[in-house]
Design a protein around this motif. Structure first.
Motif, PDB file in Angstrom:
ATOM      1  N   ARG A 133      -9.259 -12.202   7.684  1.00  8.70           N
ATOM      2  CA  ARG A 133     -10.191 -11.917   6.609  1.00  8.70           C
ATOM      3  C   ARG A 133      -9.632 -10.807   5.739  1.00  8.70           C
ATOM      4  NH1 ARG A 133     -15.507 -10.996   9.763  1.00  8.70           N
ATOM      5  NH2 ARG A 133     -16.269 -10.178   7.783  1.00  8.70           N
ATOM      6  N   GLY A 134     -10.074 -10.790   4.492  1.00  4.65           N
ATOM      7  CA  GLY A 134      -9.494  -9.853   3.530  1.00  4.65           C
ATOM      8  C   GLY A 134     -10.313  -8.619   3.275  1.00  4.65           C
ATOM      9  N   ASP A 135     -11.452  -8.462   3.970  1.00  5.32           N
ATOM     10  CA  ASP A 135     -12.334  -7.336   3.680  1.00  5.32           C
ATOM     11  C   ASP A 135     -11.981  -6.095   4.494  1.00  5.32           C
ATOM     12  OD1 ASP A 135     -13.080  -8.527   6.029  1.00  5.32           O
ATOM     13  OD2 ASP A 135     -15.238  -8.466   5.642  1.00  5.32           O
ATOM     14  N   GLU A 136     -10.710  -5.883   4.746  1.00  3.94           N
ATOM     15  CA  GLU A 136     -10.178  -4.684   5.383  1.00  3.94           C
ATOM     16  C   GLU A 136      -8.933  -4.272   4.612  1.00  3.94           C
ATOM     17  OE1 GLU A 136      -9.461  -6.248   9.224  1.00  3.94           O
ATOM     18  OE2 GLU A 136     -11.551  -6.088   9.897  1.00  3.94           O
ATOM     19  N   ASP A 137      -8.660  -2.996   4.551  1.00  6.15           N
ATOM     20  CA  ASP A 137      -7.555  -2.512   3.721  1.00  6.15           C
ATOM     21  C   ASP A 137      -6.879  -1.328   4.390  1.00  6.15           C
ATOM     22  OD1 ASP A 137      -5.785  -1.935   1.702  1.00  6.15           O
ATOM     23  OD2 ASP A 137      -7.296  -1.344   0.231  1.00  6.15           O
ATOM     24  N   CYS A 138      -5.579  -1.445   4.611  1.00  3.67           N
ATOM     25  CA  CYS A 138      -4.805  -0.358   5.211  1.00  3.67           C
ATOM     26  C   CYS A 138      -4.202   0.568   4.161  1.00  3.67           C
ATOM     27  CB  CYS A 138      -3.672  -0.927   6.066  1.00  3.67           C
ATOM     28  SG  CYS A 138      -4.201  -1.721   7.587  1.00  3.67           S
ATOM     29  N   LEU A 139      -3.833   0.009   3.016  1.00  4.47           N
ATOM     30  CA  LEU A 139      -3.005   0.747   2.061  1.00  4.47           C
ATOM     31  C   LEU A 139      -3.784   1.319   0.883  1.00  4.47           C
ATOM     32  CD1 LEU A 139       0.049  -1.676   2.065  1.00  4.47           C
ATOM     33  CD2 LEU A 139      -0.299   0.377   3.420  1.00  4.47           C
ATOM     34  N   GLY A 140      -4.865   0.697   0.495  1.00  5.39           N
ATOM     35  CA  GLY A 140      -5.742   1.318  -0.495  1.00  5.39           C
ATOM     36  C   GLY A 140      -5.705   0.777  -1.903  1.00  5.39           C
ATOM     37  N   SER A 141      -4.633   0.115  -2.329  1.00  3.72           N
ATOM     38  CA  SER A 141      -4.573  -0.289  -3.737  1.00  3.72           C
ATOM     39  C   SER A 141      -5.578  -1.390  -4.056  1.00  3.72           C
ATOM     40  CB  SER A 141      -3.153  -0.720  -4.122  1.00  3.72           C
ATOM     41  OG  SER A 141      -2.733  -1.814  -3.330  1.00  3.72           O
ATOM     42  N   GLY A 142      -5.811  -2.302  -3.109  1.00  3.45           N
ATOM     43  CA  GLY A 142      -6.819  -3.334  -3.342  1.00  3.45           C
ATOM     44  C   GLY A 142      -8.213  -2.755  -3.434  1.00  3.45           C
ATOM     45  N   THR A 143      -8.493  -1.750  -2.580  1.00  2.98           N
ATOM     46  CA  THR A 143      -9.792  -1.075  -2.627  1.00  2.98           C
ATOM     47  C   THR A 143      -9.966  -0.329  -3.945  1.00  2.98           C
ATOM     48  OG1 THR A 143      -9.825  -0.833  -0.226  1.00  2.98           O
ATOM     49  CG2 THR A 143     -11.232   0.651  -1.493  1.00  2.98           C
ATOM     50  N   ALA A 144      -8.900   0.306  -4.413  1.00  2.00           N
ATOM     51  CA  ALA A 144      -8.962   1.005  -5.699  1.00  2.00           C
ATOM     52  C   ALA A 144      -9.289   0.030  -6.831  1.00  2.00           C
ATOM     53  CB  ALA A 144      -7.639   1.720  -5.969  1.00  2.00           C
ATOM     54  N   MET A 145      -8.661  -1.135  -6.823  1.00  4.45           N
ATOM     55  CA  MET A 145      -8.946  -2.144  -7.842  1.00  4.45           C
ATOM     56  C   MET A 145     -10.397  -2.618  -7.759  1.00  4.45           C
ATOM     57  SD  MET A 145      -5.414  -4.396  -7.658  1.00  4.45           S
ATOM     58  CE  MET A 145      -5.917  -5.539  -8.957  1.00  4.45           C
ATOM     59  N   ALA A 146     -10.858  -2.882  -6.535  1.00  5.28           N
ATOM     60  CA  ALA A 146     -12.228  -3.360  -6.355  1.00  5.28           C
ATOM     61  C   ALA A 146     -13.239  -2.334  -6.840  1.00  5.28           C
ATOM     62  CB  ALA A 146     -12.472  -3.697  -4.888  1.00  5.28           C
ATOM     63  N   GLY A 147     -12.962  -1.039  -6.595  1.00 10.59           N
ATOM     64  CA  GLY A 147     -13.862   0.004  -7.049  1.00 10.59           C
ATOM     65  C   GLY A 147     -13.967   0.048  -8.560  1.00 10.59           C
ATOM     66  N   ILE A 148     -12.851  -0.119  -9.244  1.00  8.86           N
ATOM     67  CA  ILE A 148     -12.864  -0.125 -10.711  1.00  8.86           C
ATOM     68  C   ILE A 148     -13.650  -1.318 -11.240  1.00  8.86           C
ATOM     69  CG2 ILE A 148     -11.374  -0.488 -12.725  1.00  8.86           C
ATOM     70  CD1 ILE A 148      -9.285   1.244 -11.295  1.00  8.86           C
ATOM     71  N   ILE A 149     -13.590  -2.424 -10.515  1.00  6.72           N
ATOM     72  CA  ILE A 149     -14.270  -3.634 -10.982  1.00  6.72           C
ATOM     73  C   ILE A 149     -15.760  -3.600 -10.672  1.00  6.72           C
ATOM     74  CG2 ILE A 149     -14.421  -6.143 -10.703  1.00  6.72           C
ATOM     75  CD1 ILE A 149     -11.407  -6.076  -9.987  1.00  6.72           C
ATOM     76  N   ALA A 150     -16.140  -3.234  -9.428  1.00  9.30           N
ATOM     77  CA  ALA A 150     -17.517  -3.500  -9.021  1.00  9.30           C
ATOM     78  C   ALA A 150     -18.200  -2.410  -8.216  1.00  9.30           C
ATOM     79  CB  ALA A 150     -17.557  -4.813  -8.217  1.00  9.30           C
ATOM     80  N   ALA A 151     -17.661  -1.190  -8.143  1.00 11.82           N
ATOM     81  CA  ALA A 151     -18.357  -0.127  -7.393  1.00 11.82           C
ATOM     82  C   ALA A 151     -19.703   0.171  -8.028  1.00 11.82           C
ATOM     83  CB  ALA A 151     -17.501   1.140  -7.357  1.00 11.82           C
ATOM     84  N   ASP A 152     -20.700   0.480  -7.182  1.00 10.62           N
ATOM     85  CA  ASP A 152     -22.007   0.840  -7.709  1.00 10.62           C
ATOM     86  C   ASP A 152     -22.182   2.353  -7.661  1.00 10.62           C
ATOM     87  OD1 ASP A 152     -22.483   1.495  -5.098  1.00 10.62           O
ATOM     88  OD2 ASP A 152     -24.246   0.242  -4.854  1.00 10.62           O
ATOM     89  N   ASP A 153     -23.394   2.812  -7.958  1.00  9.53           N
ATOM     90  CA  ASP A 153     -23.645   4.249  -8.019  1.00  9.53           C
ATOM     91  C   ASP A 153     -24.374   4.738  -6.778  1.00  9.53           C
ATOM     92  OD1 ASP A 153     -25.978   2.955  -8.473  1.00  9.53           O
ATOM     93  OD2 ASP A 153     -26.529   4.049 -10.286  1.00  9.53           O
ATOM     94  N   SER A 154     -24.041   4.162  -5.604  1.00 12.45           N
ATOM     95  CA  SER A 154     -24.741   4.525  -4.383  1.00 12.45           C
ATOM     96  C   SER A 154     -24.414   5.931  -3.919  1.00 12.45           C
ATOM     97  CB  SER A 154     -24.399   3.522  -3.271  1.00 12.45           C
ATOM     98  OG  SER A 154     -23.000   3.514  -3.022  1.00 12.45           O
TER      99      SER A 154
END
Length: 496
Positions: free
Chosen positions: A228-249
């Motif tokens: 599954r792809g919903d885990e991240d070791c290196l961080g660049s995918g998470t950084a991209m996802a945050g720019i696209i769809a992070a909320d204000d939680s």
């Protein structure tokens, strides 16, 4: 024979991943508070300027070229505690020594860039000599190791065991200039990207972050075939996802351009950081097979590789908008097989607050640019906000804008979405009238991209594809002639 077996193996992986793909988001895990000292442009108020007390209108005229933009400065600073303990509550009242955060495009003598100085006694003249050095990076987790899912209990039921790895984060120094420049909230009155799937082809996405809760699908890991792809070791995918769809939680965290969009993470980078072209090609195919309307490619996807080019050519046969970094070396760009297709490829360049390019892109290859230097992004493990640099961040901004467009105008094709992105971009400072090849059409503008056109999307499509403008002009001409003729007949009868 070997080549045939390789193709069959890749097809088998795609089928297996497609069958195992689930759209349900991961449960949320509370994240920690982000860093609270961003990099910004700022100005220290003086006692007097040219013999007169300083005021927001004059400051806006001096640094932004228009006194009407004083409201922007007020909104950036209202309520913030100043060095003397007071707060800006009245636009007409400024005190010497106060620090005013300025919009991203402020320029002029006295404008500084960096973290706001620590509170101190007010002075009559600005004293900062330049941006302070970023603070040392904090350890992402105790002991340096994290479970990418963000859960101490290991892998979710029914999934492959979670691989523990050392999270690698960027500098903790961060700047909000990119989010201020995009002004995504100006587009949210029309859309927040609801119902649009955006595939992120990179290192996976840490779905355990509170800022991404409910926004990340299970996705796929093509490096193992059935992960599954919903885990991240290196961080660049998470950084991209945050720019696209992070909320204000989490207070103080940057919000994504399309916070109601769904992220589909497709991991093609191994935990070691290595990426194989065959995995990248398979990841593109998997991303399209999930039904994603927008596909954002990370920096490790090599457009020049034949396998990747073939996968992209197949993707472009579908109504998919693919966003990739502009090439830095000669590359034969893919096109739909057979010469036609509904997809589109947007080549993106990254820039800094001053217009500097993130990389030396191939001349003429950049279509649009977006923030890619010292951008506030999410880190893995705890959701700490960090500063990051890279073309993949600019790709994420363009993908987020594409999600907004596809949500507000679902009838547009991928090609029309690409034209909307290019047509609403703002010229970058220093460009000539016909555009600067280094920046393509210019800096993307999310609010302008989703604003209703005067003619409407249907009329625009007719005019673009069928010459509808000419037909309308002819009909109007006949209407005018018949109207004039009728009026003359009426006047003649009156005289008779």
């Amino acid at each position: 024979m070997l080549a045939k077996h390789s193709i069959l193996a890749r097809l088998l992986v795609v089928v297996m991943v497609g069958c195992a793909f689930l759209a349900a988001p991961r449960p949320s895990v509370a994240g920690s508070a982000p860093d609270t000292e961003p990099y910004v442009k700022y100005y220290q108020v003086t006692a007097r300027y040219q013999g007169q007390p300083e005021n927001l209108t004059e400051i806006a005229r001096r640094f932004l070229g228009s006194g009407e933009r004083s409201a922007e400065i007020y909104q950036l600073n209202t309520g913030r505690v100043q060095p003397d303990g007071a707060r800006l509550t009245d636009p007409a009242v400024l005190r010497a020594g106060w620090y005013l955060v300025l919009p991203w495009d402020a320029a002029g003598e006295g404008v500084e860039y960096g973290q706001l100085p620590a509170p101190r006694r007010p002075s009559a003249r600005p004293t900062p000599s330049g941006p302070p050095a970023p603070r040392p990076d904090a350890s992402p987790t105790p002991g340096g190791a994290v479970t990418p899912s963000g859960s101490p209990t290991g892998s979710p039921t029914g999934s492959a065991p979670a691989v523990k790895c050392t999270a690698k984060t960027a500098s903790s120094g961060r700047s909000e200039w990119a989010q201020l420049r995009m002004a995504a909230d100006s587009a949210w009155t029309l859309t927040r990207g609801n119902g649009v799937k955006v595939a992120v082809v990179d290192t996976g996405v840490d779905a355990g972050l509170q800022q991404l809760s409910g926004r990340v699908a299970v996705g796929a890991d093509v490096t193992v075939g059935n992960g599954r792809g919903d885990e991240d070791c290196l961080g660049s995918g998470t950084a991209m996802a945050g720019i696209i769809a992070a909320d204000d939680s989490v207070d103080g965290s940057p919000v994504g351009l399309a916070p109601d969009a769904t992220i589909v993470p497709v991991r093609m980078v191994r935990s070691s950081g290595d990426a194989r072209p065959a995995d990248a090609a398979t990841a593109v195919e998997v991303a399209v097979s999930t039904g994603a309307q927008v596909v954002a490619l990370g920096s490790r996807v090599d457009l020049a590789d034949p396998a990747v080019a073939a996968a992209l050519a197949t993707a472009l046969e579908h109504d998919v908008l693919v966003v990739a970094g502009a090439p830095v070396k000669p590359t034969t760009l893919p096109s739909p097989r057979g010469g036609s297709g509904g997809g589109a490829l947007v080549l993106t360049g990254g820039v800094g607050a001053g217009g500097q390019l993130a990389e030396k892109y191939l001349d003429g290859s950049v279509e649009v640019v977006a923030p890619g230097i010292e951008v506030a992004t999410l880190g893995v493990g705890r959701g700490k906000v960090v500063g990051n640099t890279g073309t993949e961040l600019a790709v994420a901004f363009v993908a987020g804008e594409a999600a907004l467009i596809r949500a507000v105008e679902p009838g547009l094709t991928a090609g029309q979405v690409e034209e909307r992105i290019r047509g609403t971009a703002d010229p970058v400072g220093g460009q000539v009238a016909e555009g600067d090849a280094r920046y393509g059409a210019g800096m993307i503008n999310p609010a302008a991209a989703v604003a209703p056109s005067v003619e409407g999307p249907a009329a625009a499509a007719v005019q673009a594809g069928r010459g509808g403008g000419t037909l309308v002009a002819v009909l109007l001409g006949f209407a005018v002639l018949f109207g004039a003729g009728g009026f003359l007949v009426y006047r003649m009868r009156r005289r008779t």
